[in-house]
Design a protein around this motif. Structure first.
Motif, PDB file in Angstrom:
ATOM      1  N   ASN A 122       2.730   1.716  -3.336  1.00  0.00           N
ATOM      2  CA  ASN A 122       1.861   2.162  -4.411  1.00  0.00           C
ATOM      3  C   ASN A 122       1.282   3.550  -4.190  1.00  0.00           C
ATOM      4  OD1 ASN A 122       2.016  -0.094  -6.202  1.00  0.00           O
ATOM      5  ND2 ASN A 122       0.876  -1.256  -4.678  1.00  0.00           N
ATOM      6  N   ASN A 123       1.491   4.119  -3.018  1.00  0.00           N
ATOM      7  CA  ASN A 123       0.986   5.461  -2.724  1.00  0.00           C
ATOM      8  C   ASN A 123       2.110   6.392  -2.279  1.00  0.00           C
ATOM      9  OD1 ASN A 123      -2.112   5.349  -2.881  1.00  0.00           O
ATOM     10  ND2 ASN A 123      -1.552   3.474  -1.797  1.00  0.00           N
ATOM     11  N   TRP A 124       3.310   6.128  -2.727  1.00  0.00           N
ATOM     12  CA  TRP A 124       4.472   6.892  -2.266  1.00  0.00           C
ATOM     13  C   TRP A 124       4.413   8.352  -2.658  1.00  0.00           C
ATOM     14  CZ3 TRP A 124       7.909   9.302  -5.568  1.00  0.00           C
ATOM     15  CH2 TRP A 124       7.830   8.955  -6.914  1.00  0.00           C
ATOM     16  N   ILE A 139      -0.076  10.107   2.929  1.00  0.00           N
ATOM     17  CA  ILE A 139       0.142   8.714   3.339  1.00  0.00           C
ATOM     18  C   ILE A 139       1.609   8.487   3.668  1.00  0.00           C
ATOM     19  CG2 ILE A 139       0.037   6.307   2.581  1.00  0.00           C
ATOM     20  CD1 ILE A 139      -2.374   7.162   0.846  1.00  0.00           C
ATOM     21  N   PHE A 177       0.832  -1.200   0.000  1.00  0.00           N
ATOM     22  CA  PHE A 177       0.000   0.000   0.000  1.00  0.00           C
ATOM     23  C   PHE A 177       0.868   1.252   0.000  1.00  0.00           C
ATOM     24  CE2 PHE A 177      -2.360   3.305   2.290  1.00  0.00           C
ATOM     25  CZ  PHE A 177      -3.504   3.373   1.507  1.00  0.00           C
ATOM     26  N   ASP A 208       1.745  10.242  -2.516  1.00  0.00           N
ATOM     27  CA  ASP A 208       0.730  10.913  -1.709  1.00  0.00           C
ATOM     28  C   ASP A 208       1.333  11.305  -0.360  1.00  0.00           C
ATOM     29  OD1 ASP A 208      -1.418  11.700  -0.140  1.00  0.00           O
ATOM     30  OD2 ASP A 208      -2.768  10.210  -0.998  1.00  0.00           O
TER      31      ASP A 208
END
Length: 99
Positions: free
Chosen positions: A83-85, A90, A80, A87
């Motif tokens: 794949n959201n680095w 997050i 997770f 953002d």
């Protein structure tokens, strides 16, 4: 302010910490000051309990998803994050040399 012996000053520090949390929700930024609130004050205003509850609710939801569906629903937290680095809400920006 929080370590003052004067109860009125401590009360102002507490109110400011609550205001900072309510207006920024612990996001980072040049005009955000919740990042400077000491952990003892965060604990006093209930921030730590709120974060623990949010974490537990997240884990409970994952467990519920794993037991309800016909296919196992798992969230690998490492995947997770990978794949959201991009953002920043997050995954916080890493600045070498800063602590």
């Amino acid at each position: 302010m929080w370590q003052s012996n004067d109860d009125e000053i401590k009360g102002i520090a507490r109110d400011l910490a609550i205001y900072a949390f309510m207006t920024s929700a612990d996001t980072r930024g040049i005009s955000k000051f919740f990042k400077y609130v000491p952990m003892s004050l965060r604990n006093e205003i209930g921030y730590v309990d709120r974060m623990v509850n949010a974490y537990n609710m997240f884990n409970d939801k994952i467990m519920q998803l794993n037991t309800e569906g016909s296919e196992p629903s798992t969230i690998n937290i490492n995947e997770f994050i990978k794949n959201n680095w991009r953002d920043n809400n997050i995954v916080r920006e890493f600045k070498p040399g800063k602590t």
